[in-house]
Structure formats: C-alpha cells, structure tokens
Design an enzyme around this catalytic site. Structure first.
Site, PDB file in Angstrom:
ATOM      1  N   CYS A 126      63.107  47.860  43.335  1.00  0.00           N
ATOM      2  CA  CYS A 126      63.271  46.737  42.394  1.00  0.00           C
ATOM      3  C   CYS A 126      63.641  45.470  43.155  1.00  0.00           C
ATOM      4  O   CYS A 126      63.180  44.370  42.813  1.00  0.00           O
ATOM      5  CB  CYS A 126      64.360  47.054  41.376  1.00  0.00           C
ATOM      6  SG  CYS A 126      64.018  48.527  40.395  1.00  0.00           S
ATOM      7  N   ASP A 128      86.426  44.500  79.984  1.00  0.00           N
ATOM      8  CA  ASP A 128      87.065  43.411  80.718  1.00  0.00           C
ATOM      9  C   ASP A 128      88.555  43.749  80.778  1.00  0.00           C
ATOM     10  O   ASP A 128      89.086  44.414  79.888  1.00  0.00           O
ATOM     11  CB  ASP A 128      86.833  42.093  79.965  1.00  0.00           C
ATOM     12  CG  ASP A 128      87.500  40.911  80.652  1.00  0.00           C
ATOM     13  OD1 ASP A 128      87.499  40.886  81.889  1.00  0.00           O
ATOM     14  OD2 ASP A 128      88.038  40.050  79.940  1.00  0.00           O
ATOM     15  N   CYS A 139      67.574  49.266  42.129  1.00  0.00           N
ATOM     16  CA  CYS A 139      67.045  50.106  43.206  1.00  0.00           C
ATOM     17  C   CYS A 139      66.419  49.252  44.301  1.00  0.00           C
ATOM     18  O   CYS A 139      66.156  48.063  44.110  1.00  0.00           O
ATOM     19  CB  CYS A 139      66.013  51.093  42.668  1.00  0.00           C
ATOM     20  SG  CYS A 139      64.521  50.289  42.002  1.00  0.00           S
TER      21      CYS A 139
END
Length: 701
Positions: free
Chosen positions: A17, A395, A14
C-alpha cells in the site's frame, strides 16, 4: 527546500500500500517527487499538492494525512473501532449465519449462498475494489491474487470457501497493521517525550507558551518533576537530570550553571533556569527522531533482495496457478472445476505478504529499540554490516580512555626556566588547540592561577601528528611529542625521564625552541571504567581482531592496551597511517568497524565498513560523521548493538526461509488436493503472524 512538505500518515496498512500510495502521489502533475517512509508512516512531497489531492491518492487504503508540524494530536483508534476491523467482524457474523443455515438447507440453498455472498461483499469490499483496479491496470500484488481467487471461488460455486477466505484475509491484515503499529511505536514514544508547553520568563513576566514558539536566548523555567522543553544551557540552579531519552542511561546526571541540557529529559530535583540555545526543530531529540525515521526508510541489502524477488515472484505465482488450472483438464482429462479450484488455491498460497514484510518489520523494530537504548543506527545497511564484523579498530584518546587527561608531572631540563614559566608558555600556545592533551595543559595552568593573556602569541601552526609551534613574545617555541625534538641533542637524563614516564602509561609533551628541549610535561588519560569489560565481551562475541590505533608513543600505548586486554596496538600513527591500516584490515577481513570520538580520524571512520562514534550526548560532528552513534559514550553499548544486529540478521533469514518453505510446502499439498482455499489463507495468515511476532522478539534484547 521551500517546496518540501512532510506529513504523518494514519491508516497506512502494508508495504504494498505504501508503494502504491507513493506512485499515486508522484502521478499528481504538480508533484516533482514523493517518498513514503513505511517504517515511520511519513510522506515527503517535493512540489505542490493539496491535502485533498494527497488523501485522494491514498483513499484506496483509507490513508489520512497530518502535516508534520501540525499541533493537532489524533489519538489512534482502538483495535475494535477501526473501520476495516468492524467490517471483518460483520463479515464473520454472516459467515457464521451461513454455516448455521447450511446445516438446515445445504450449501446450494439460495439463502446460504446469499449469506456467504453478503459476507464476501462486506468483508472484502476494500480488497475487491483495489484488486479489480489492479487487474484493470495490470498491477500484480497480493490483493490482485486474492481478488482473482475470491471471484474464481464464486464462479465455481464455492461461496463458503470465498467467504472464509475474505474473513481470514481481513484478520491477517488487521493483525499485520497492529504489529507494524507496535514496531512504529518506538518513534512515537520519542516524539511524546518532548513537552508541548514551556514556562518562559521575558523581562519580569512569566507565562506559558508553545515550545514551537520558543526563540534562541529565551529563558525557560523548569520545576522539579517537569520535562525540559528545549536544548539549552543552565544559567541558574542545580539539579539531577534523567537523560535516558537521549543517552539510554537511566542514572541521573548532575547539572549546574554552564552545563548543557536537552529537550525531553526529566528534571528530577531542583528548579532550573535555562537559556535556550536551539529551536525545537534543531534540538537533539528532534535530530534523533529524524535520524531514526530516515534509518527506517533506508532499505537494507536483504530488503532490497526481497523487493527485487517479489517483483518476479507474484507474476510467477499467477503463471503457475494458470498452468495448474489449465493443463490437467486439457491434457489429462481432469475435472475443470477441481483444477480451477486448485489453481485458485495456488493464488492464495502464493500471496507474498509474509515475504514482503519479513525484512522491514525486523529493521524497524531493531532500529527503534536501539534508539531507546541511546544508540542511533543510521540505516538497515549499517545494522546488517555490524552483524557481519570480525574486526574492530579503536581510537585511544576519547574512546578507550575518557578523553579528559590530567597533568601528572613537570620536569625542567634548563636552569633558566621554572615550572611555572614552562607551564605558562605551553598553556599560552595550547589554548589555540582543540586536542585533549592541550586542554589538560590549559586546565592545569588555570588551576595554578597562571594568566594566559599576558603574552602575545602569533604564528600558531599545527605540525601534523607531532605537535604545534608558535611565537610567544617574538620567540619561536615548539610543543609536542618527543619525536618532534629527535634532532635536538638529548641528554641521558632527558631520555631516561621520557622513557620512565612513558612506561607508566603517560603521554609526554616536550617544550623547547629550535635548539633546546627545556622540559617535559607528563599527561595521563584514564581508561573508561568499562572499557576492559567491553573488550572481553567483544572477544566473546567472536570478534577475532581488536586493534587500538593511536598517535601516542609506543610505550604509553602498549601500557594502556595491555591493561585493557587489547592484543594488538599500533602507535605513533599519523591520520594517514590510521587510514592505511583500516584499509589493510578491511582487505584482509572483508569488514571492519572503526570506533572513534567523531571529531578526529574522520578519514578512518569513513573508510571503515561501519563508523561508530562516541556521541558525547550526540555532538553534531558525531551525528554527521558516523554510521552508528553511541549517545551516552558508554562502550558497553557496542557489544549490545552487535548482538542486536546479529539477532536481526538471524531473524530476517528465519523470516525469509520460513515464508518461502511454507509456500513451497503448501504448493506441494495443493496438487493432491489436500489443501483447501480457506486452509491456504490460514497458512498464509499463520506465516505472516509468525514473521511479525518473530521480528518483535527483537524488543526483548
């Protein structure tokens, strides 16, 4: 950096963690710095630390480390073989036994309490161990909240509730790990594309070796149906190569002698001999993997907000739970047992799990999905910015057009010159330039068999935005746009010829000296096949303003812009003009993307809110300069990535709003006692799962 070590992580469960593991590693006295990339499941350590020390720092979550360059391959354990999931199944078994026993002896029977207590200890062992350590060190996260709630449930004799809470929390954690593993799989799939072995020829011998041992200039042999093991150049053979792993384009590309090939791409037909040009760690695929992992580690603005909010949210929930448990019994004669129970329910409801993962799982999924389509997004911040765009500047050369112009016309205005001589002068000078138009003139000279080495060319100078000058056989010549010769006397014939060619959408290059214009060369650059369709799609995506920026003359630019459907064309621009226009549009619209080839217009790309480079299969310059790289040079990836970005933003907002509203609703239901402990965990688990599966919808774009 000599002291830098990178490890892949297994078992990281997690986001909290990951943060705790990072903190633990940083606490090792020989470590200078550490960073855990939760999205990519990687640890970067600056300093010295043994594997034993690092795995001890992650022991609370069962984290295992594998050095990034290690050749060992550990297959992921099946869902049902993971330790945490096995404990959850055992816990569920004792919960069911407890329910069965309570039907006979009641909930207060010692056997029933023993079964539920066993379920709590087995299923919640890791949770309780971490939670108690957090309480001791005054660290407050969701495991701290759950630990207090479980101990509190046992304290007020709600053993059944505590056991169900432990089981549901274990299920929630298992499903969260599974979903994050799915989101991370995009990176693992990229890694798996690269073969581990290569057939190499040294001298007259052929033998197989590890790709890590390949050296630059080695010759590798790739048979039909095999993956190419390293970036290189074809020196023998011809074949079709599927480059989908790099560009996202599934149509094979024909490769022959002199063509570049990339590691991880599939040789489909003929046998190829390839000279290795890059070590495995420097290959295009390796760079892509690195960029994707770095991007997934970078916190998007919405994630930064959630992280800041979560820091205050958890202590605030603990405070609310404390007042819910304390105030009614003290001030309104409420039952201590009832209100302590409701306070514990507040703790469970307040778990910030769904909120914490609401953003990272969406960002990880979106960036990984884009990488498989051949779009590199260098971070969550760029993904979010792209979704908020209302203006895009393009461009022209190499972006809206193919960037490989061809000479179409040559006009001579001097009786002393021939077409061949004019082309030879121009090509002899232009061979020192990198501009696409210069390359077209050189290619035309070579096509006509004109030698470019006969004449001495010195004093080559670039005239910004206008052209170049050089001395050929001790005579000074100028080559460039007609504006370069504006001070020369131009006849009506010259002006009409230039104007006519420009109106046809061609770029006109003049050749002359300090006093006279000898002649002109017309060059045409065809628009990309799907450029006009892309412009239409961008307007449908609510992009309000699309601008084409070019240094080309106004007539040529207007002709190409009109054909493509661009409603605003700005021509005859110097690089500083492009930069100024980007800043002006950014000030007006708040955000603007600049799409270029990643070689020129670097200031404009940098000044834009998002710089998008046409990758040319990932040129180094494009990878370095842009925020987003379209690896296959396919403009149609631009509407796709805008849709992806906007859907990611919508999903993140949905996740955050849903997580917070569900918490608020659950907190309201606690006050009258309508929400039990196990229902609170079920609601939190449901919120987490909805957030996860909502984020995984991004894989379907």
């Amino acid at each position: 950096m000599e002291n830098k070590h990178v490890y892949r992580l297994q078992g990281l469960s997690c986001a909290n963690c990951a943060a705790k593991f990072e903190k633990n590693v940083k606490a090792i006295h020989t470590v200078e710095d550490a960073q855990v990339n939760f999205g990519a499941a990687k640890l970067t350590v600056i300093g010295e630390a043994s594997m034993e020390q690092l795995e001890k720092a992650g022991a609370f979550d069962g984290i295992r480390l594998i050095p990034e360059q290690a050749k060992i391959q550990i297959d992921p354990l099946p869902f049902w073989k993971k330790r945490a999931n096995i404990l959850a199944f055992i816990s569920a078994f004792f919960v069911l036994l407890g329910y069965a026993a309570s039907a006979w002896g009641g909930e207060k029977d010692p056997l029933v309490i023993g079964l539920f207590a066993l379920s709590i200890v087995i299923g919640g062992y890791d949770l309780l161990r971490t939670g108690l350590a957090n309480i001791w060190h005054f660290r407050f996260d969701m495991k701290t909240l759950m630990t207090i709630a479980i101990i509190g449930a046992a304290f007020i004799d709600e053993w059944k509730e505590g056991a169900v809470v432990v089981f549901l929390f274990a299920v929630s954690e298992a499903l969260e790990r599974y979903s994050m593993d799915r989101a991370r799989r995009s990176i693992q799939q990229l890694i798996d594309f690269a073969p581990k072995k290569a057939l190499i020829r040294r001298g007259k011998q052929e033998y197989e070796m590890d790709v890590d041992d390949l050296q630059v200039d080695d010759i590798i042999i790739v048979k039909p149906g095999q993956k190419i093991a390293a970036d290189g150049v074809v020196i023998q053979g011809a074949s079709s190569v599927n480059e989908a792993t790099i560009t996202g384009e599934s149509m094979p590309v024909h490769k022959t002698i002199g063509d570049e090939v990339y590691a991880g791409t599939m040789n489909e037909e003929g046998a190829l001999e390839i000279r290795v040009t890059k070590r495995v760690n420097d290959s295009m695929l390796a760079k892509m993997i690195h960029l994707v992992e770095e991007a997934q580690a970078e916190r998007a603005p919405s994630q930064q907000f959630v992280d800041r909010f979560a820091r205050y949210y958890t202590p605030m929930i603990m405070l609310v739970a404390f007042f819910v448990a304390l105030i009614p019994p003290l001030l309104f004669s409420g039952s201590w047992e009832t209100w302590i129970y409701r306070g514990l329910t507040v703790l469970v409801v307040g778990c910030p799990c769904a909120l914490v993962i609401s953003t990272p799982v969406a960002i990880v999924t979106a960036i990984g999905h884009a990488a498989h389509r051949g779009v590199l997004i260098k971070g969550g911040i760029h993904l979010e910015e792209l979704g908020k765009l209302t203006a895009i500047a393009f461009d022209k050369t190499g972006t809206l057009t193919k960037g490989k112009p061809e000479v179409t016309d040559i006009h001579i205005f001097s009786n002393d010159r021939t077409e061949k001589e004019l082309l030879q002068i121009a090509a002899s000078i232009e061979k020192y330039s990198q501009h696409p138009i210069a390359s077209a003139i050189v290619r035309e000279a070579q096509k006509q068999g004109i030698s470019l080495d006969e004449w001495s060319v010195v004093d080559f100078h670039s005239i910004t935005g206008k052209g170049v000058s050089a001395s050929v056989n001790k005579t000074a010549y100028y080559i460039g746009s007609p504006a370069l010769f504006s001070e020369h006397p131009l006849s009506t014939e010259m002006v009409d010829a230039i104007s006519s060619l420009q109106q046809e959408g061609k770029t006109v290059v003049g050749i002359g000296d300090q006093t006279e214009l000898f002649g002109i060369i017309a060059v045409s650059d065809r628009a990309r096949e799907r450029a006009a369709l892309t412009i239409k799609q961008l307007y449908r995506e609510k992009i309000e303003r699309i601008v084409m920026l070019t240094g080309d003359n106004r007539a040529t630019a207007t002709s190409i812009g009109g054909a493509l459907g661009v409603n605003e064309v700005k021509a005859e621009l110097l690089p500083e003009d492009k930069l100024r226009i980007i800043k002006e549009i950014r000030d007006e619209h708040g955000r603007i993307a600049m799409v270029g080839d990643g070689v020129n217009d670097a200031p404009a790309l940098a000044a834009a809110s998002v710089g998008v480079a046409m990758g040319a299969a990932g040129t180094d310059v494009a990878l370095e300069t842009a925020d987003i790289v379209l690896m296959s040079d396919d403009l149609q990836q631009l509407p796709y990535v805008i849709r992806l970005s906007r859907k990611t933003l919508r999903i993140i907002k949905q996740n955050i709003m849903f997580a917070l509203l569900l918490k608020l609703l659950a907190l309201i239901l606690i006050v009258p006692g309508w929400l039990t402990l196990w229902m609170a965990v079920f609601a939190d688990m449901g919120a987490t799962l909805i957030v996860l599966f909502n984020s995984l919808r991004l894989m379907r774009i």
